[in-house]
Design an enzyme around this catalytic site. Sequence first.
Site, PDB file in Angstrom:
ATOM      1  CB  SER A 263      -0.889   0.000   1.230  1.00 22.49           C
ATOM      2  OG  SER A 263      -0.074   0.094   2.378  1.00 22.49           O
ATOM      3  CB  CYS A 264       3.830   2.259   1.448  1.00 19.48           C
ATOM      4  SG  CYS A 264       2.801   2.304   2.909  1.00 19.48           S
ATOM      5  CG  PHE A 265       7.795   0.648  -1.438  1.00 21.54           C
ATOM      6  CD1 PHE A 265       7.794   1.425  -0.279  1.00 21.54           C
ATOM      7  CD2 PHE A 265       8.719  -0.366  -1.541  1.00 21.54           C
ATOM      8  CE1 PHE A 265       8.672   1.162   0.741  1.00 21.54           C
ATOM      9  CE2 PHE A 265       9.612  -0.629  -0.518  1.00 21.54           C
ATOM     10  CZ  PHE A 265       9.582   0.140   0.617  1.00 21.54           C
TER      11      PHE A 265
END
Length: 427
Positions: A263-265
């Site tokens: 969900s981030c990079f």
Amino acid sequence: MRVSVVGSGYVGLVTGMGFVKLGNEVIFVDIDYKKIHAINNAQPPIYEEGLEELMKKFKGKYHATDDYREAILNSEVTFIAVGTPSREDGSIDLTYVKQASREIGKALKEKKDYHVIVVKSTVLPGTTEEVVKPLLEEYSGKKAFKDFGLAMNPEFLREGVALKDFLNPDRIVIGVQDEKTKKVLEELYRPINAPKLITNIKTAEMIKYASNAFLAAKISFANEIGNICKKLGIDSWKVFEGVGLDHRISPHFFRTGIGWGGSCFPKDTRALIKKAEELGEDPMILKAVVEVNERQPLKLIELLKKHVPELRGKTIGVLGLAFKPDTDDVRETRAYIVIKALLEEGASVIAYDPKAMENFRKFYPDVGGRVEYASSGEEVLERTEVLLIVTEWKEFEELDYSGKIVIDGRRIKAAEKNAKIYEGVCW
Ligand code: NAD
């Protein structure tokens, strides 16, 4: 201290329960009634190691509600930990952050005491001061840094080891402007023994993006070299073991495979690229980092076809659906790309993941509904000769791969040792 946390997802819930463990009382605010209900029954709505035990142990020290007013009036500091997903064009979607800011602002209007609001969601530089602050001021009728405090405190936890990371971080970054707010946050984080870096608000926002972009780049770089190694018959893991011994580089987070998801990079690198372009910059490295990562999972299919040239009508086993082990999170998982490609080639897919099957089915309706789900790794192995390893769950080390064709995206030693035919993606 009495703390409220707006948004009780992976970051909000872990942060809040971390603060509970440190002796604080926490009120969670969410708009998802299922989550509120689960939290109030000491049931974590997500899977994270240690969370359930912590929630059971400290029942009574926290609760969840949809009522912002109740949360703000009964706490001294409020963390905003709502999602900041990508829009279609890659730019950051601030809908939830804006909603939360407006609601906090309305509740703040009634508050007599000094209250501190802390943005923990990952937001682009400038967002806290140019988006959150004006909304808080408009809806509360108060002035930031005078009537209420405002800070930016990015979160660096890794899913799968989130609680551990929250309580033992490499560093705590606190972006502040006013002294009173700084004191409140220093007090709250006092029990955590880690370097504390105090910066201005914009810098704190940028540290998070630069960190994620660097980590994503480290993996894409390793994979690019890894692909060359594969063609040369070199084990890239040994290469990066050797490279990582240089103290300027560090061996951590330096493994080749089928790339990063989660969900981030993906969303953070995309948002930073978009922001750079808005500013008239051409972020060439960041764009290449993303491109390498998009191609990398398809290496698995390329290698598979070396051994099974015609996939139509074949049943392929997929081990792992979560974007990484020890989580049920499937956002931007490489499994989606791999399974989609298999289905497009006319193969049938039987998959197993210890935690993420339900999420995968729900999250990817186009593909998830066409996959057959097994009840164990053993069942996948019983039902097919050909396996792709997508997520490195520990339990996959316990399977008997003898007689199988295994194409491995993560390096499961048992498969490497026992499979009839074994191909590692970069080794
Ligand atoms: P998530 O989607 O798991 O959780 C977000 C929660 O916010 C959900 O429970 C949702 O219902 C709730 N929410 C949405 N709008 C709301 C509103 N107006 N009021 C109250 N609640 C609302 O997201 P996450 O993974 O926890 O990420 C949150 C933020 O933290 C993001 O900005 C992310 O980039 C950042 N972050 C995530 C991680 C990670 O590993 N997941 C690590 C570091 C930072």
